[in-house]
Design a protein around this motif. Structure first.
Motif, PDB file in Angstrom:
ATOM      1  N   MET A 143     177.495 169.060  54.693  1.00 14.39           N
ATOM      2  CA  MET A 143     176.985 167.695  54.624  1.00 14.39           C
ATOM      3  C   MET A 143     177.376 167.042  53.290  1.00 14.39           C
ATOM      4  O   MET A 143     177.855 165.898  53.263  1.00 14.39           O
ATOM      5  CB  MET A 143     175.462 167.694  54.783  1.00 14.39           C
ATOM      6  N   ARG A 144     177.188 167.761  52.193  1.00 12.46           N
ATOM      7  CA  ARG A 144     177.498 167.188  50.873  1.00 12.46           C
ATOM      8  C   ARG A 144     178.996 166.942  50.725  1.00 12.46           C
ATOM      9  O   ARG A 144     179.418 165.924  50.152  1.00 12.46           O
ATOM     10  CB  ARG A 144     176.975 168.123  49.780  1.00 12.46           C
TER      11      ARG A 144
ATOM     12  N   ALA B  55     179.976 158.486  50.025  1.00 15.22           N
ATOM     13  CA  ALA B  55     178.625 158.109  50.463  1.00 15.22           C
ATOM     14  C   ALA B  55     177.586 158.825  49.612  1.00 15.22           C
ATOM     15  O   ALA B  55     177.832 159.923  49.090  1.00 15.22           O
ATOM     16  CB  ALA B  55     178.430 158.462  51.934  1.00 15.22           C
ATOM     17  N   ASP B  56     176.423 158.225  49.467  1.00  8.80           N
ATOM     18  CA  ASP B  56     175.287 158.868  48.808  1.00  8.80           C
ATOM     19  C   ASP B  56     174.518 159.676  49.855  1.00  8.80           C
ATOM     20  O   ASP B  56     174.243 159.172  50.957  1.00  8.80           O
ATOM     21  CB  ASP B  56     174.361 157.821  48.186  1.00  8.80           C
ATOM     22  N   LEU B  57     174.174 160.911  49.509  1.00  7.69           N
ATOM     23  CA  LEU B  57     173.394 161.769  50.408  1.00  7.69           C
ATOM     24  C   LEU B  57     172.103 162.152  49.714  1.00  7.69           C
ATOM     25  O   LEU B  57     172.116 162.759  48.638  1.00  7.69           O
ATOM     26  CB  LEU B  57     174.192 163.018  50.781  1.00  7.69           C
TER      27      LEU B  57
ATOM     28  N   THR C  72     172.970 152.457  56.164  1.00  5.20           N
ATOM     29  CA  THR C  72     172.299 153.756  56.033  1.00  5.20           C
ATOM     30  C   THR C  72     172.069 154.388  57.401  1.00  5.20           C
ATOM     31  O   THR C  72     171.871 153.688  58.400  1.00  5.20           O
ATOM     32  CB  THR C  72     170.932 153.616  55.334  1.00  5.20           C
TER      33      THR C  72
ATOM     34  N   VAL D 166     171.889 159.005  54.519  1.00  8.38           N
ATOM     35  CA  VAL D 166     173.271 158.794  54.094  1.00  8.38           C
ATOM     36  C   VAL D 166     173.449 157.286  53.875  1.00  8.38           C
ATOM     37  O   VAL D 166     173.109 156.493  54.748  1.00  8.38           O
ATOM     38  CB  VAL D 166     174.273 159.268  55.164  1.00  8.38           C
ATOM     39  N   THR D 167     173.989 156.933  52.715  1.00  4.84           N
ATOM     40  CA  THR D 167     174.178 155.510  52.391  1.00  4.84           C
ATOM     41  C   THR D 167     175.645 155.249  52.083  1.00  4.84           C
ATOM     42  O   THR D 167     176.220 155.879  51.192  1.00  4.84           O
ATOM     43  CB  THR D 167     173.323 155.102  51.170  1.00  4.84           C
TER      44      THR D 167
ATOM     45  N   ILE E  59     177.718 164.490  59.575  1.00  9.26           N
ATOM     46  CA  ILE E  59     176.570 164.657  58.676  1.00  9.26           C
ATOM     47  C   ILE E  59     175.271 164.521  59.465  1.00  9.26           C
ATOM     48  O   ILE E  59     174.332 165.319  59.324  1.00  9.26           O
ATOM     49  CB  ILE E  59     176.624 163.618  57.538  1.00  9.26           C
ATOM     50  N   THR E  60     175.204 163.499  60.315  1.00  8.61           N
ATOM     51  CA  THR E  60     174.021 163.294  61.159  1.00  8.61           C
ATOM     52  C   THR E  60     173.804 164.483  62.081  1.00  8.61           C
ATOM     53  O   THR E  60     172.668 164.967  62.261  1.00  8.61           O
ATOM     54  CB  THR E  60     174.195 162.011  61.995  1.00  8.61           C
TER      55      THR E  60
ATOM     56  N   ALA F 197     179.988 163.904  52.714  1.00  6.67           N
ATOM     57  CA  ALA F 197     179.505 162.685  52.053  1.00  6.67           C
ATOM     58  C   ALA F 197     180.405 162.316  50.880  1.00  6.67           C
ATOM     59  O   ALA F 197     180.760 161.142  50.696  1.00  6.67           O
ATOM     60  CB  ALA F 197     178.064 162.871  51.590  1.00  6.67           C
TER      61      ALA F 197
ATOM     62  N   LEU G 215     180.459 160.486  59.096  1.00  2.03           N
ATOM     63  CA  LEU G 215     179.057 160.072  59.179  1.00  2.03           C
ATOM     64  C   LEU G 215     178.371 160.738  60.367  1.00  2.03           C
ATOM     65  O   LEU G 215     177.217 161.196  60.272  1.00  2.03           O
ATOM     66  CB  LEU G 215     178.993 158.544  59.312  1.00  2.03           C
TER      67      LEU G 215
END
Length: 385
Positions: free
Chosen positions: A356-357, A365-367, A333, A379-380, A303-304, A360, A300
């Motif tokens: 990133m994808r 996780a959903d991106l 999120t 990101v969820t 990705i951030t 996720a 996470l």
């Protein structure tokens, strides 16, 4: 003069500083171990680390010159850097501290400044989780040696030193309070050593997966039948250098493991963004990411980190915000929003988006990446994940 013209060299020295601090159990010995490295970046006659101690008091550790500052604790009200310690400013810079009333006010413990003619001075905060824990103070007998670039470089050094010296100082306080000679120090050193070993493994994976692949591709393009034009080759090399610097920037020391998700994101934002960029990090979950599985939290964070890099390096953003929220009991999120030019429909370089994808997907996780007066990356994480 301070070495502000070679950012790659500065990155290398900062990484060396972090490596030298691994396993240190004595705060003064730790400062002595990195003194020469600090001097490679910012020459000094005197260097000291001032740590907040019991309420209203500070303790100092110094190299270069032995002064009264390190012989006994001092009251904040009498410290020449009281403006910093009391939150009145973010840094202090002077061409001649012997003539500067901020340092030599009535009642100040300024004898070392006057006796040793410590004229040029730069002082920056040591912060952990956004909270001031002390200051890094550099002085030189020459007049006017430091400038605004020195302040920027000193802040980078302070960002590396802060978590190490914070833990060493806490361990030292534990030892002083309990009378146990080394147990508190050993605990602090063990935490740091374990965290650094994990980070070394992560760096190795990053170098193998990203930098080595990029360099191999460049070699093929340079030695092929139709070598790349000079300008394209320079662009590719700059991208690879930026990626390598990104790996180095996140190596010292593992802020995520030691001080939590929000603090690590804030530090990365401050390091990546240009001066004048509006930055904001808000955690509405009271540390929700830090209660996740460590592997999930690390993914996470990366990705951030990549979303921030896109905003600062490619979108020309003037404002960047990161919000951690829990929109429902079963979801967490992280939303990164910027006001930049957005992501092109066919970006020239897609490795960052691919990373990133991929990350996720690995944590289920959903991106979501969309345009909204700039770019919004969300990101969820679901409870089922």
């Amino acid at each position: 003069m301070p070495d502000t013209h070679h950012p790659q060299r500065a990155d290398s020295v900062l990484l060396t500083i972090a490596e030298r601090l691994t396993g240190m159990t004595d705060i003064t010995a730790a400062l002595e171990a990195v003194a020469d490295d600090i001097a490679r970046l910012i020459p000094f006659t005197h260097c000291d680390i001032c740590m907040l101690d019991r309420p209203g008091w500070v303790v100092s550790h110094e190299v270069g010159i032995r002064t009264r500052w390190s012989r006994a604790s001092s009251r904040i009200d009498n410290a020449p850097i009281r403006d910093l310690l009391l939150g009145r400013c973010e840094d202090m810079l002077t061409d001649d501290a012997t003539q500067d009333p901020r340092y030599t006010f009535d009642g100040a413990t300024c004898e070392p400044i006057l006796n040793h003619r410590l004229r040029s001075r730069v002082n920056v905060l040591l912060k952990v989780k956004g909270k001031t824990v002390g200051t890094l103070n550099l002085s030189h007998s020459d007049l006017g040696l430091y400038d605004a670039d020195t302040v920027t470089l000193a802040r980078r050094i302070a960002a590396v030193l802060a978590p190490w010296f914070h833990i060493l100082h806490r361990a030292d306080r534990t030892r002083r309070a309990s009378g146990s000679s080394d147990e508190g120090l050993r605990r602090g050193a063990l935490e740091l050593t374990q965290a650094m070993e994990q980070e070394r493994q992560r760096i190795g994976m990053g170098l193998h997966d990203q930098t080595l692949a990029d360099l191999s591709r460049l070699l093929r393009e340079v030695t092929g039948d139709t070598p790349l034009p000079r300008e394209q080759l320079a662009d590719r090399l700059r991208e690879t250098i930026d990626d390598l610097r990104r790996i180095i920037d996140t190596a010292v020391p593992t802020l995520l493991e030691l001080f939590g998700f929000a603090h690590a994101v804030r530090v990365h934002l401050e390091r990546s963004a240009d001066a004048g960029t509006t930055l904001d990090v808000t955690d509405l979950t009271e540390g929700g990411p830090d209660r996740l599985d460590p592997t999930v939290r690390t993914a996470l964070f990366h990705i951030t980190q990549e979303a921030i890099n896109n905003a600062t390096r490619h979108a020309g953003a003037g404002a960047i915000s990161v919000v951690v929220d829990r929109p429902s009991p079963n979801a967490l999120t992280v939303t990164i929003r910027d006001d930049g030019c957005g992501i092109p429909a066919t970006p020239a370089r897609q490795s960052g988006l691919m990373h990133m994808r991929t990350r996720a997907r690995l944590i289920s996780a959903d991106l979501d990446i969309r345009a909204d007066h700039g770019t919004v990356v969300r990101v969820t994480l679901r409870a089922s994940a």
